[in-house]
Scaffold this active site. Structure first.
Site, PDB file in Angstrom:
ATOM      1  N   MET A  79       0.590  -1.287   0.206  1.00 56.89           N
ATOM      2  CA  MET A  79      -0.067  -0.272   0.126  1.00 56.89           C
ATOM      3  C   MET A  79       0.592   1.141   0.192  1.00 56.89           C
ATOM      4  O   MET A  79       2.093   1.237   0.423  1.00 56.89           O
ATOM      5  CB  MET A  79      -0.799   0.326   1.420  1.00 56.89           C
ATOM      6  CG  MET A  79      -1.837  -1.394   0.783  1.00 56.89           C
ATOM      7  SD  MET A  79      -3.126  -0.981   2.391  1.00 56.89           S
ATOM      8  CE  MET A  79      -4.373   0.235   2.556  1.00 56.89           C
ATOM      9  N   HIS A  80       0.548   2.397  -0.231  1.00 54.22           N
ATOM     10  CA  HIS A  80       0.563   3.659   0.233  1.00 54.22           C
ATOM     11  C   HIS A  80       1.269   4.568  -1.097  1.00 54.22           C
ATOM     12  O   HIS A  80       2.077   5.870  -1.130  1.00 54.22           O
ATOM     13  CB  HIS A  80       1.329   3.907   0.765  1.00 54.22           C
ATOM     14  CG  HIS A  80       0.726   3.780   2.536  1.00 54.22           C
ATOM     15  ND1 HIS A  80      -0.508   3.557   2.675  1.00 54.22           N
ATOM     16  CD2 HIS A  80       1.047   2.376   3.334  1.00 54.22           C
ATOM     17  CE1 HIS A  80      -0.858   2.646   3.585  1.00 54.22           C
ATOM     18  NE2 HIS A  80      -0.145   1.828   4.113  1.00 54.22           N
ATOM     19  N   ASP A 235      -2.288  -5.519   0.805  1.00 56.07           N
ATOM     20  CA  ASP A 235      -1.982  -6.564   0.536  1.00 56.07           C
ATOM     21  C   ASP A 235      -2.739  -7.240   2.350  1.00 56.07           C
ATOM     22  O   ASP A 235      -3.212  -8.239   2.003  1.00 56.07           O
ATOM     23  CB  ASP A 235      -0.552  -5.899   1.249  1.00 56.07           C
ATOM     24  CG  ASP A 235      -0.081  -4.907   2.114  1.00 56.07           C
ATOM     25  OD1 ASP A 235      -0.616  -4.378   1.989  1.00 56.07           O
ATOM     26  OD2 ASP A 235       0.986  -4.748   1.548  1.00 56.07           O
TER      27      ASP A 235
END
Length: 483
Positions: A79-80, A235
Site C-alpha cells: 500500500m501507500h 495487501d
C-alpha cells in the site's frame, strides 16, 4: 475454470492459481529489489512489477494447463506507494514506497489540518501517499507539474491489465485522500494537495469487477475466454480475505518483517489518536482496523545477524516459557507507527548485566515484539474490539516459544491454520472468484482449518502484565535520551 491471485510485495511478486473449488493449483514467484538512494528513501521501478508479472504468468502457463481456462484476476499490492504518470500514462519517476520516510515534514503539515483525520479516520503518516505528492511539489516541481495520474502499485497493475485507471477502496484508504466513512475520494482533501479526482483512479469495491483483461494480454497468454479483473485490495485486506477475517472480531496477528494486528469491523470506528489504521475492507459495507509495528521478525533477524546465528538457532534452546527477566528490548529499529507515530525513535536494550547471555537477549527481543503488538491490541480494545482468539500467520509464527510469549502478553488464544496457502495471494484469488461470479463473499472467503491453538499461560499472565507496564514506561525515557 481457474482464477489468479497476485501478491505484489516489496521484494517480489507471488502468483497463485486456484481452481473452481478455491483450492490452489499452482504458484510462481519472481523477485526484484527496492532502491535506497538516500537514507530514509525507498523506491521501485514499476517496470519491475510488470516484468515479474509476465515471468510468473509464464511459469504458471507452462506448468499448469488449467491456466488457459482463466476467468478472473485480482491484484493485492503493498500500500501507500506513489506511482505517478504523465498524460501519456508513462511513469515519471520511480514509485515512492510505503516504507519511505522522506515526506515526514509534509506529513506533519497535512496532519496538522484537522480535516485529514476527520475525513480519513487516520493520522497522515509519512509513508502514506498524499505527503509524497507534497514532497514532489517542494523538491521535484518540474516533475510534479507533469503528473496527470496518481496510482497505487496495485492500481498500476490494474491499468496494465485493463487499460483503465481503476483501484479499490481498501488500498485507497491508505492515501490520506479517502473519505473512509463515505467510501469515496474527498474532493476537499485532494484539493489540499493540489489534485482533483480526475487525476485519481476510479474506485470500486475489491470484490467487484474493475474491467476486462486486455485482448493483447489474453492472446499473449493463450487464454480461451474473457477474463474479469477484480478491484483487488491492499495487501493486509487481501490477507484478511485469505483467512476469512470478514466479520466483526475476526482477525490475525502477522509476524513478518513488520508486525500487524488486524481485526475486521462491522462498522466504521476511527480512532486516529491511537495511531490505529481504520480502513475500508475489500468487500462492501465492511471496514477493518489494524495496528502496525515497523519491526517484528526484523528484530530477531537483526539479533541473529550481529551474533552470527540464525533466528532458528536463537530460539532453539529457550525451553519452556518463563516470566520476563530484567533485560528489556524496545523494538523500534525502524521507528514505530502504533501507538507512537514516531519515525525517528530507535530501539534499545536495558537491564543488561555481566551475567546476561544470548538467550536472555533473545527472550527480551521476542517479548519486546509481543509488547509492541499488545500496544496495538490495547488501542483496538479502546474502540470496542473484544477478540477471543486471533489467527497467527507469517514467518515468525513458526516459533512455538514466540507464539506462547505473544498469546500470554496479549491474553488472547492464537489459532494456527493448516499448512498450505493462505494470505494475500489467496485473498486476491478469492476476490477474483467473487468478481467473476464464482460465488459470493460468504461462500468463497471462508476461514482455514485450525490445526493447533496456543493459549495464554495463566500462571505467567501477571508477570507479563507487569513487564508490559515496564515496557510502556520505558518509551518516554528512551525518547528523552534520544532527543
Amino acid at each position: 475454470m481457474s482464477y489468479l491471485g497476485i501478491d505484489l510485495g516489496t521484494s517480489g511478486l507471488r502468483a497463485l492459481l486456484v481452481g473452481d473449488d478455491g483450492q490452489p493449483v499452482g504458484a510462481a514467484e519472481s523477485h526484484y529489489h527496492a532502491r535506497n538512494p538516500h537514507p530514509g528513501w525507498s523506491e521501485q521501478d514499476p517496470a519491475d512489477w510488470i516484468t515479474a508479472f509476465r515471468d510468473a504468468v509464464g511459469q504458471l502457463r507452462d506448468r499448469h494447463p488449467e491456466f488457459s481456462d482463466l476467468r478472473g484476476i485480482a491484484v493485492a499490492g503493498h500500500m501507500h506507494g506513489a506511482t505517478v504518470l504523465g498524460a501519456d500514462d508513462q511513469v515519471l519517476r520511480p514509485c515512492i514506497l510505503w516504507n519511505d520516510t522522506r515526506s515526514h515534514v509534509q506529513a506533519a503539515s497535512l496532519d496538522a489540518q484537522p480535516e485529514f483525520r476527520a475525513l480519513t479516520g487516520n493520522i497522515v503518516f509519512p509513508g502514506f501517499t498524499a505527503p509524497k505528492l507534497d514532497w514532489m511539489a517542494a523538491q521535484e516541481p518540474e516533475l510534479r507539474a507533469k503528473v496527470a495520474h496518481v496510482l497505487l502499485p496495485a492500481a498500476y497493475l490494474n491499468l496494465w491489465l485493463t487499460g483503465d485507471h481503476v483501484g479499490d477502496l481498501s488500498d485507497a484508504s491508505g492515501t490520506s485522500w479517502l473519505d473512509t466513512a463515505a467510501r469515496d475520494w474527498s474532493d476537499d482533501l485532494l484539493g489540499r494537495t493540489g489534485l482533483d479526482r480526475t487525476e485519481m483512479p476510479r474506485l470500486v469495491e475489491g470484490s467487484e469487477p474493475a474491467g476486462q483483461l486486455r485482448a493483447e494480454l489474453a492472446a499473449e497468454w493463450g487464454l480461451r475466454n474473457p477474463v474479469t479483473v477484480a478491484g483487488g485490495a491492499g495487501d493486509n485486506a487481501a490477507a484478511a480475505c485469505g483467512i476469512g477475517a470478514m466479520t466483526e472480531g475476526a482477525g490475525f496477528v502477522s509476524l513478518g518483517t513488520s508486525g500487524v494486528l488486524l481485526m475486521a469491523r462491522d462498522g466504521y470506528r476511527p480512532a486516529p489518536e491511537t495511531a490505529l489504521h481504520s480502513f475500508c475492507h475489500a468487500v462492501p459495507d465492511t471496514w477493518y482496523q489494524m495496528g502496525v509495528m515497523l519491526s517484528a521478525t526484523d528484530c530477531l533477524n537483526w539479533l541473529a545477524r550481529i551474533t552470527g546465528a540464525t533466528p532458528a538457532d536463537l530460539t532453539a534452546g529457550l525451553g519452556d516459557l518463563r516470566a520476563p527477566g530484567p533485560v528489556r528490548f524496545l523494538p523500534y529499529l525502524s521507528g514505530e507507527r502504533t501507538p507512537h507515530n514516531d519515525p525517528r525513535i530507535r530501539g534499545s536494550f536495558t537491564g543488561l548485566a555481566l551475567a546476561t547471555d544470548r538467550d536472555d537477549m533473545t527472550r527480551a527481543v521476542l517479548e519486546g515484539v509481543a509488547f509492541g503488538l499488545r500496544d496495538s491490541l490495547e488501542a483496538l480494545r479502546a474502540t470496542g474490539a473484544r477478540p477471543d482468539s486471533l489467527m497467527a500467520i507469517g514467518g515468525g509464527a513458526r516459533s512455538r516459544y514466540w507464539l506462547q510469549v505473544i498469546a500470554t502478553a496479549l491474553d488472547v488464544t492464537l489459532d494456527l491454520p493448516a499448512g498450505g496457502e493462505f494470505g494475500a495471494a489467496l485473498g486476491a484469488a478469492r476476490l477474483a472468484m467473487v468478481a467473476s461470479g464464482a460465488g459470493d463473499v460468504a461462500q468463497v472467503m471462508t476461514p482455514p482449518q485450525i490445526t493447533d491453538r496456543v493459549a495464554p499461560d495463566p500462571a505467567l499472565r501477571g508477570a507479563f502484565d507487569d513487564a508490559y507496564q515496564g515496557f510502556r514506561a520505558a518509551y518516554p525515557a528512551i525518547l528523552t535520551a534520544q532527543r
